[in-house]
Write an enzyme that holds these catalytic residues in place. Structure first.
Site, short mmCIF file in Angstrom:
data_model
loop_
_atom_site.label_atom_id
_atom_site.label_comp_id
_atom_site.label_asym_id
_atom_site.label_seq_id
_atom_site.Cartn_x
_atom_site.Cartn_y
_atom_site.Cartn_z
N GLY A 227 41.10 40.82 56.31
CA GLY A 227 41.62 40.68 54.95
C GLY A 227 42.70 41.71 54.69
O GLY A 227 43.35 42.20 55.63
N SER A 228 42.87 42.05 53.43
CA SER A 228 44.00 42.90 53.06
C SER A 228 43.71 44.38 53.38
O SER A 228 42.55 44.81 53.37
CB SER A 228 44.29 42.74 51.57
N GLU A 247 40.59 43.80 60.64
CA GLU A 247 41.77 43.01 61.00
C GLU A 247 42.57 42.83 59.71
O GLU A 247 42.20 42.03 58.86
CB GLU A 247 41.35 41.64 61.56
N LEU A 248 43.64 43.60 59.58
CA LEU A 248 44.33 43.65 58.28
C LEU A 248 45.73 43.02 58.36
O LEU A 248 46.04 42.30 59.28
CB LEU A 248 44.39 45.11 57.82
N CYS A 281 48.66 36.36 58.79
CA CYS A 281 48.78 37.82 58.98
C CYS A 281 49.92 38.18 59.93
O CYS A 281 50.46 39.28 59.85
CB CYS A 281 47.46 38.41 59.46
N GLU A 375 53.54 43.79 52.92
CA GLU A 375 53.21 42.47 53.46
C GLU A 375 53.51 41.43 52.40
O GLU A 375 52.93 41.44 51.32
CB GLU A 375 51.72 42.41 53.84
P1 NAP Z 1 41.32 40.00 50.62
O1 NAP Z 1 41.66 39.82 49.20
O2 NAP Z 1 41.31 41.37 51.19
O3 NAP Z 1 39.90 39.30 50.82
C1 NAP Z 1 39.29 39.24 52.09
C2 NAP Z 1 37.79 39.18 51.90
O4 NAP Z 1 37.35 40.43 51.36
C3 NAP Z 1 37.35 38.12 50.93
O5 NAP Z 1 36.16 37.53 51.38
C4 NAP Z 1 37.11 38.91 49.67
O6 NAP Z 1 36.22 38.30 48.76
C5 NAP Z 1 36.52 40.17 50.25
N1 NAP Z 1 36.52 41.31 49.33
C6 NAP Z 1 37.26 41.50 48.20
N2 NAP Z 1 36.95 42.68 47.63
C7 NAP Z 1 36.02 43.26 48.41
C8 NAP Z 1 35.31 44.51 48.37
N3 NAP Z 1 35.52 45.39 47.38
N4 NAP Z 1 34.43 44.79 49.35
C9 NAP Z 1 34.22 43.91 50.35
N5 NAP Z 1 34.85 42.72 50.45
C10 NAP Z 1 35.74 42.40 49.50
O7 NAP Z 1 42.29 39.15 51.57
P2 NAP Z 1 42.77 37.63 51.41
O8 NAP Z 1 43.73 37.57 50.28
O9 NAP Z 1 41.61 36.70 51.42
O10 NAP Z 1 43.53 37.45 52.80
C11 NAP Z 1 44.82 37.87 53.00
C12 NAP Z 1 44.86 39.16 53.79
O11 NAP Z 1 44.16 39.01 55.02
C13 NAP Z 1 46.28 39.51 54.21
O12 NAP Z 1 46.49 40.88 54.04
C14 NAP Z 1 46.32 39.12 55.68
O13 NAP Z 1 47.28 39.77 56.45
C15 NAP Z 1 44.95 39.47 56.10
N6 NAP Z 1 44.61 38.78 57.34
C16 NAP Z 1 44.54 39.50 58.50
C17 NAP Z 1 44.26 38.85 59.70
C18 NAP Z 1 44.15 39.60 61.00
O14 NAP Z 1 43.54 39.08 61.92
N7 NAP Z 1 44.70 40.79 61.11
C19 NAP Z 1 44.06 37.47 59.69
C20 NAP Z 1 44.16 36.79 58.49
C21 NAP Z 1 44.42 37.46 57.31
P3 NAP Z 1 36.79 37.55 47.43
O15 NAP Z 1 37.61 36.42 47.94
O16 NAP Z 1 35.55 37.15 46.75
O17 NAP Z 1 37.60 38.56 46.67
#
Ligand code: NAP
Length: 473
Positions: A227-228, A247-248, A281, A375
């Protein structure tokens, strides 16, 4: 439709529900249970208890279960893709592509389950090692808390569930709030396999509530998060000694050398910059093109971009649809406006039309503009002119992120130089940074994270190496 989450092989209702909206039509598509901390704790207890049944399985059993999951995805390919398209507005052709990759990911996991080996240690190489016989065994780490993002709701879940099962772990999965339906569909499929009940659980609801419960619990031995960066860093700060794989995000860069065949390269760049609305990502965000081919590149790139089909994600011809949320589209628009105020030029797109952010090409972008240094996670790509390869490498390295980078060149020494000097987790020679297959080691440096995925490498993260030494006396 009211959904239930999945714990101990049973479908569970919650007291609280939240509407799930289609990003494209904005219609309500489901009511999603919002698990409380206590409900998550129950799922963790169940996963902890299921460890016994999991460790009783042989490698043969675990591989057979993973093969079965792959087969179920083959049998339900269309439905699984339609769910992704519905909840994430991913154009259906890309959603089908994601399911094909998911099938491969589970197949790789099945193969790796059979290769979980340790190594012999030459104990008698040490002065005090005579008559000792040593070897290592790879043991499951225990309960894995898996937290996943919205952008690949089936394949990125597979990158956690596949290796966790291959290694003999149990799992509590928390999918992104916008894409719970894919994870719940996976639960339906896994329910049909011989995986012990309780070994795979899905809880839906707030990231903060579920994340906190997973992080706080001593029974959860590892958090694997995609995630982020902001959320990832927060998890790391709170995880104590718990193992954490992150994995960010990234702002992936590409260098295009002179003397290359642009006609072959440009379609790849269009795909890399705009597929899944740039919400990848390793989406191509920053392009540095040598002076000699710059104008021709821009010409061909904008021509192909303007041919992309924009519209309903369910249509087979659609290339670009709505981003995950209207607020995200507004954010992307404000970043483009900032770049323009700072002197950038919009070559294509740069606006929202019929609720869809158009694929956007910017030139002459400063390194401090948000569209460059942060990003962008939107269908936005910058194309800047460079007069040397060093300038391109420096520009790519001038970033807080380092996931993957690419270079197109016909010069071997330039390719070697780039592979050595680019500060990223993976360098793609003669390809876009967006290139990925699911068995390769994948993970970033700097703010792009720690730990590798790619089944074999994720298994290494999800196992503990135990040493056994025999004294022959
Ligand atoms: P995100 O907002 O960080 O959410 C990712 C996950 O974290 C979701 O399940 C989210 O739940 C959960 N989450 C939110 N707040 C949290 C907390 N305080 N504690 C624990 N978990 C929490 O990311 P996204 O918008 O879904 O995805 C986009 C990001 O993922 C981008 O930055 C992208 O680059 C990255 N990404 C990285 C890769 C890699 O392999 N490097 C691959 C794909 C994506 P909720 O949805 O309920 O908030």
């Amino acid at each position: 439709m009211k959904k239930q989450y999945y714990v101990n092989g049973k479908w569970v209702s919650s007291n609280k529900y939240k509407e799930l909206h289609s990003p494209h039509t904005k219609e309500v598509i489901a009511q999603i249970p919002q698990a409380t901390q206590q409900e998550v704790d129950i799922a963790i207890d169940i996963a902890d208890e299921a460890r016994k049944q999991m460790t009783a399985l042989t490698a043969y059993d675990r591989a057979a279960i993973l093969e079965h999951i792959a087969q179920l995805f083959i049998d339900h390919r269309q439905k699984a893709a339609e769910i992704i398209s519905l909840e994430a507005s991913k154009p259906i052709k890309y959603a089908l592509g994601e399911i094909d990759r998911t099938i491969e990911t589970y197949k790789f996991a099945a193969e790796e389950a059979k290769r979980l080996t340790g190594e012999m240690i030459p104990m008698d190489a040490a002065q005090n090692g005579a008559n000792r016989f040593g070897y290592t065994i790879e043991q499951p780490i225990g309960v894995v808390g898996a937290i996943t993002p919205f952008n690949f709701p089936q394949n990125l879940v597979a990158h956690k569930v596949g290796p966790a099962i291959a290694a003999g772990n149990t799992i509590v999965l928390k999918p992104a709030s916008q894409t719970p339906l894919s994870a719940l569909f996976l639960a339906e499929l896994i329910d049909q396999t011989a995986l012990p009940k309780g070994a795979f659980n899905v809880v839906t609801g707030s990231g903060k509530t579920i994340g906190d419960a997973l992080i706080k619990s001593d029974k959860v031995k590892m958090i694997t998060f995609t995630g982020s960066p902001a959320v990832g860093k927060g998890i790391r700060d709170r995880a104590g000694l718990k193992k954490v794989a992150l994995e960010l995000g990234s702002n992936s860069g590409l260098i295009i050398d002179k003397n290359v065949d642009l006609a072959q390269i440009v379609p790849k760049c269009v795909m890399g910059a705009f597929s899944n609305q740039g919400q990848v990502c390793i989406s191509l965000q920053r392009t540095y093109v040598m002076d000699e081919v710059y104008d021709e590149f821009i010409e061909q790139f904008s021509t192909l971009t303007n041919k992309l089909v924009i519209g309903n994600p369910e249509d087979e011809s659609t290339d670009i649809s709505a981003m995950i949320h209207p607020d995200e589209q507004e954010r992307a628009l404000s970043w483009v406006q900032e770049a323009v105020e700072q002197g950038s030029k919009v070559i294509s797109g740069g606006m929202i039309e019929n609720g869809i952010f158009l694929p956007t090409i910017l030139t002459n972008v400063g390194a401090d503009s948000k569209v460059s240094c942060q990003e962008v996670f939107a269908p936005i790509v910058l194309v800047n002119r460079i007069s040397s390869i060093d300038e391109g490498i420096d520009a790519i390295n001038n970033s807080n992120f380092g996931l993957q980078a690419g270079i197109f060149t016909n010069d071997i020494s330039t390719a070697f130089k780039a592979s050595k000097e680019l500060q990223v987790g993976g360098v793609m020679i003669n390809d876009i940074p967006t290139y990925r297959v699911d068995q390769m080691p994948y993970g970033g440096v700097k703010d792009s994270g720690t730990g590798k995925e790619g089944i074999k490498y994720a298994i290494q993260e999800m196992t503990e190496t135990k040493l056994v030494v025999w004294n022959q006396q």
